[in-house]
Enzyme design. Sequence first.
Site, PDB file in Angstrom:
ATOM      1  N   CYS A   2      43.160  44.944  42.681  1.00  7.46           N
ATOM      2  CA  CYS A   2      41.939  45.333  41.976  1.00  7.46           C
ATOM      3  C   CYS A   2      41.527  44.194  41.039  1.00  7.46           C
ATOM      4  O   CYS A   2      42.355  43.505  40.458  1.00  7.46           O
ATOM      5  CB  CYS A   2      42.072  46.599  41.151  1.00  7.46           C
ATOM      6  SG  CYS A   2      42.561  48.030  42.092  1.00  7.46           S
ATOM      7  N   ARG A  27      41.062  40.346  45.474  1.00  9.07           N
ATOM      8  CA  ARG A  27      42.070  41.251  44.911  1.00  9.07           C
ATOM      9  C   ARG A  27      41.995  42.657  45.497  1.00  9.07           C
ATOM     10  O   ARG A  27      42.827  43.502  45.171  1.00  9.07           O
ATOM     11  CB  ARG A  27      41.910  41.329  43.390  1.00  9.07           C
ATOM     12  CG  ARG A  27      42.025  39.979  42.710  1.00  9.07           C
ATOM     13  CD  ARG A  27      41.697  40.098  41.255  1.00  9.07           C
ATOM     14  NE  ARG A  27      42.787  40.700  40.533  1.00  9.07           N
ATOM     15  CZ  ARG A  27      43.729  40.036  39.899  1.00  9.07           C
ATOM     16  NH1 ARG A  27      43.700  38.720  39.878  1.00  9.07           N
ATOM     17  NH2 ARG A  27      44.684  40.659  39.273  1.00  9.07           N
ATOM     18  N   TRP A  74      41.568  47.940  45.251  1.00 16.34           N
ATOM     19  CA  TRP A  74      42.580  48.051  46.301  1.00 16.34           C
ATOM     20  C   TRP A  74      43.263  49.382  46.036  1.00 16.34           C
ATOM     21  O   TRP A  74      43.928  49.553  45.006  1.00 16.34           O
ATOM     22  CB  TRP A  74      43.574  46.904  46.219  1.00 16.34           C
ATOM     23  CG  TRP A  74      44.537  46.896  47.370  1.00 16.34           C
ATOM     24  CD1 TRP A  74      44.325  46.389  48.621  1.00 16.34           C
ATOM     25  CD2 TRP A  74      45.865  47.438  47.379  1.00 16.34           C
ATOM     26  NE1 TRP A  74      45.430  46.584  49.409  1.00 16.34           N
ATOM     27  CE2 TRP A  74      46.400  47.225  48.671  1.00 16.34           C
ATOM     28  CE3 TRP A  74      46.659  48.094  46.437  1.00 16.34           C
ATOM     29  CZ2 TRP A  74      47.680  47.629  49.032  1.00 16.34           C
ATOM     30  CZ3 TRP A  74      47.931  48.497  46.794  1.00 16.34           C
ATOM     31  CH2 TRP A  74      48.441  48.268  48.085  1.00 16.34           C
ATOM     32  N   ASN A  98      43.059  47.878  36.578  1.00 20.67           N
ATOM     33  CA  ASN A  98      43.864  47.211  37.599  1.00 20.67           C
ATOM     34  C   ASN A  98      45.316  47.508  37.284  1.00 20.67           C
ATOM     35  O   ASN A  98      45.772  47.192  36.186  1.00 20.67           O
ATOM     36  CB  ASN A  98      43.595  45.697  37.562  1.00 20.67           C
ATOM     37  CG  ASN A  98      44.638  44.905  38.329  1.00 20.67           C
ATOM     38  OD1 ASN A  98      45.208  45.399  39.289  1.00 20.67           O
ATOM     39  ND2 ASN A  98      44.892  43.679  37.901  1.00 20.67           N
ATOM     40  N   GLY A  99      46.021  48.130  38.214  1.00 22.88           N
ATOM     41  CA  GLY A  99      47.431  48.437  37.974  1.00 22.88           C
ATOM     42  C   GLY A  99      47.727  49.872  38.375  1.00 22.88           C
ATOM     43  O   GLY A  99      46.977  50.490  39.126  1.00 22.88           O
ATOM     44  N   LYS A 483      51.693  35.846  59.670  1.00 17.81           N
ATOM     45  CA  LYS A 483      50.292  35.396  59.710  1.00 17.81           C
ATOM     46  C   LYS A 483      49.531  36.136  60.788  1.00 17.81           C
ATOM     47  O   LYS A 483      48.426  36.615  60.564  1.00 17.81           O
ATOM     48  CB  LYS A 483      50.197  33.887  60.009  1.00 17.81           C
ATOM     49  CG  LYS A 483      50.468  32.900  58.929  1.00 17.81           C
ATOM     50  CD  LYS A 483      49.476  32.826  57.822  1.00 17.81           C
ATOM     51  CE  LYS A 483      49.790  33.808  56.747  1.00 17.81           C
ATOM     52  NZ  LYS A 483      50.724  33.412  55.740  1.00 17.81           N
ATOM     53  N   GLU A 486      48.987  39.928  59.982  1.00 17.96           N
ATOM     54  CA  GLU A 486      48.116  40.307  58.860  1.00 17.96           C
ATOM     55  C   GLU A 486      46.641  40.051  59.128  1.00 17.96           C
ATOM     56  O   GLU A 486      45.801  40.777  58.608  1.00 17.96           O
ATOM     57  CB  GLU A 486      48.584  39.716  57.525  1.00 17.96           C
ATOM     58  CG  GLU A 486      48.412  38.257  57.306  1.00 17.96           C
ATOM     59  CD  GLU A 486      48.886  37.833  55.896  1.00 17.96           C
ATOM     60  OE1 GLU A 486      49.269  36.674  55.764  1.00 17.96           O
ATOM     61  OE2 GLU A 486      48.858  38.635  54.959  1.00 17.96           O
ATOM     62  N   HIS A 502      70.692  39.928  71.136  1.00 12.17           N
ATOM     63  CA  HIS A 502      71.363  41.044  70.459  1.00 12.17           C
ATOM     64  C   HIS A 502      70.447  42.251  70.314  1.00 12.17           C
ATOM     65  O   HIS A 502      70.704  43.122  69.494  1.00 12.17           O
ATOM     66  CB  HIS A 502      71.895  40.587  69.099  1.00 12.17           C
ATOM     67  CG  HIS A 502      72.908  39.497  69.234  1.00 12.17           C
ATOM     68  ND1 HIS A 502      74.185  39.722  69.692  1.00 12.17           N
ATOM     69  CD2 HIS A 502      72.809  38.155  69.032  1.00 12.17           C
ATOM     70  CE1 HIS A 502      74.844  38.570  69.740  1.00 12.17           C
ATOM     71  NE2 HIS A 502      74.017  37.601  69.353  1.00 12.17           N
ATOM     72  N   LYS A 602      44.863  39.806  47.957  1.00 15.84           N
ATOM     73  CA  LYS A 602      45.471  38.493  47.763  1.00 15.84           C
ATOM     74  C   LYS A 602      46.588  38.524  46.726  1.00 15.84           C
ATOM     75  O   LYS A 602      47.610  37.880  46.892  1.00 15.84           O
ATOM     76  CB  LYS A 602      44.372  37.513  47.327  1.00 15.84           C
ATOM     77  CG  LYS A 602      44.842  36.098  47.124  1.00 15.84           C
ATOM     78  CD  LYS A 602      45.065  35.421  48.440  1.00 15.84           C
ATOM     79  CE  LYS A 602      45.564  34.002  48.277  1.00 15.84           C
ATOM     80  NZ  LYS A 602      46.290  33.586  49.487  1.00 15.84           N
TER      81      LYS A 602
HETATM   82  O1  M6R Z   1      51.039  35.274  45.129  1.00 14.57           O
HETATM   83  P1  M6R Z   1      52.362  35.347  45.818  1.00 14.57           P
HETATM   84  O2  M6R Z   1      52.744  34.088  46.484  1.00 14.57           O
HETATM   85  O3  M6R Z   1      53.456  35.852  44.911  1.00 14.57           O
HETATM   86  O4  M6R Z   1      52.163  36.441  46.945  1.00 14.57           O
HETATM   87  C1  M6R Z   1      53.230  36.848  47.747  1.00 14.57           C
HETATM   88  C2  M6R Z   1      52.729  37.621  48.957  1.00 14.57           C
HETATM   89  O5  M6R Z   1      52.015  38.751  48.553  1.00 14.57           O
HETATM   90  C3  M6R Z   1      51.851  36.764  49.856  1.00 14.57           C
HETATM   91  O6  M6R Z   1      52.500  35.612  50.282  1.00 14.57           O
HETATM   92  C4  M6R Z   1      51.408  37.580  51.087  1.00 14.57           C
HETATM   93  O7  M6R Z   1      52.504  37.868  51.889  1.00 14.57           O
HETATM   94  C5  M6R Z   1      50.340  36.829  51.874  1.00 14.57           C
HETATM   95  N1  M6R Z   1      49.300  37.741  52.265  1.00 14.57           N
HETATM   96  C6  M6R Z   1      50.854  36.185  53.103  1.00 14.57           C
HETATM   97  O8  M6R Z   1      49.859  35.530  53.826  1.00 14.57           O
END
Ligand code: M6R
Length: 607
Positions: A2, A27, A74, A98-99, A483, A486, A502, A602
């Site tokens: 957020c 966000r 979010w 936010n939170g 990647k 997502e 395995h 993000k």
């Molecule tokens: O801001 P940060 O690097 O701490 O974020 C960690 C993860 O949330 C972030 O890397 C997330 O997995 C990305 N969407 C990956 O592309």
Amino acid sequence: MCGIVGVLGKHEAAPILVEALKRLEYRGYDSAGIATVNGGKLGRRRAVGKLVNLSDLLVHDPLPGKSGIGHTRWATHGAPSVSNAHPHQAGPVAVVHNGIVENYRELRAELAENGIDFQTETDTETVALMTEFYLKSGLSPVEAAFKTIDRLQGAFALAFLFDGRDDLIVAARKGSPLAIGHGDGEMFVGSDAIALAPLTDRITYLEEGDRAVVTRTSVEIRNEAGEIANREIRKIQLDQTRTDKGGHKHFMAKEIAEQPVVVAEAIRSYLPTGSDRVVLPDTDLDFSKLDRLTMVACGTAFYACLTAKYWFEQLARMPVEVDIASEFRYREPPITDRTLALFVSQSGETADTLAALRYCEGKADKIVSVVNVPESSIARESDLALPIHAGVEIGVASTKAFTCQLSVLLMLALKAAADRGTLDDDALADHAAALRGLPTLLNAALDQEEAIRKSAQRLSEARDVLFLGRGLMYPLALEGALKLKEISYIHAEGYASGELKHGPIALIDKHMPVVVMAPRDAVFDKTVSNMQEVMARKGKVILVSDDDGIADAKDGVWSTIRMPHAHASVAPILYSVPAQLLAYHTAVAKGTDVDQPRNLAKSVTVE
Ligand code: M6R
């Protein structure tokens, strides 16, 4: 998660709020809303989905007023819907948040006992209703907001706006970042400096527990104990906050293309010209005095740590533990005073990573962070913060931050090797030369984009995809799978190629594409054997390798992606490019929302 903004301005607030929210949309984008005070009365507009829906609504149904707050959501509590969208209003108060208010059930029960009804499923509505309750008991807006804030547990950045108070925003921060922007007869509030960059370059970051009373001409900040707190006004670098696509179709494409430049900058910052020794801003850090390294992160940053584990162990002979922050923080692992605790985060605001860092405070010898945002909470709470110099990363899928994190972590491992005497001068020079040559190799990898796009076209038809790698390519297989899932929503898994037999080999059939990351290195033959096992079961292999590797092993593969030859230590950084481009072009072929994939945000500032 957020994003929140606030403005006490000279001009109409709605367009300013929407523009600032646009810069915070990374966000969260489940819904957006604004509230303003006009003629002493609060008004609201809210819309489900992306900000553009709110903008459209405002065209048909404008919201006048020069004071306002705004939110991009979010969803945590309650589905994305208009009624769950912020700002939440209870009578004369509107709130953006936010939170997560963790004790909202308890507060809701208390309000219900007082005959108060709820209109939404959110935790935030409780904040608005509680403030209204205190206003009704005779408290002033500031007193009511402060008293409400005192009752909240969990993480929050909050902004309150009141009926009849055209010149007042109350803001508070605990666990989630919040900045105040100082204008000339105007004042702003925002989740980060990027949101406020077009409005002002003078920023005050609130600290944990701070609450601020903001008017057009003043800010009074109090700490959690209620004492007046003097917080510095910093000048922010506006070029650090550029957020255009630079002619690319997506931010992600721009950020992938920027890697040769930003990685070169990261390398230059720690490996001074003419020297083979890594230089850190803190000369105190001596790895020879440490027994162990504990690395903690989330998501892509976690995979950067997993890669670095190989470097620290192989180059510096240093025992390393790597942990996912959300697991680490509750496991209560023993940390000794000869442990270096290292946290990696692009945003520097990831709630779990920050909590893990706080767990290590007072236990570890030193807290070091590798961050992209130097003003972030994680950076500020570290003994030593090492910036990665990637520049602003907007695409939700992390790309350039990953390769810059890897570059900085490799240099840190080389510093450890030098301190511990595990690499001699020649070996250090060899690694330094490999690092300096990396930007050129990254450019060569980017030149393969068309071949990668063709392979991605085929991947886009798959339901499931496997990524395989061995040694330093194993964490990259995990990152490649992350990647792809997502942004393309294709189910993907990364595996250590030796682990395939395995269990996961049961999944292989003629429908299963398998991306094999295999430079011609010391473990190449073993990886190729695993690749043969896949092809024997009709799996469709995309082999990512160099000339030698492709010449040796291309028979029977579905397609190849050719990388330049690279020194083994920098190979995972180089091979990140095809992993990213494969995901990017698969997503483009599928027509998904590359920069803002569904359900993601993000910056993950909630648990
Ligand atoms: O801001 P940060 O690097 O701490 O974020 C960690 C993860 O949330 C972030 O890397 C997330 O997995 C990305 N969407 C990956 O592309």
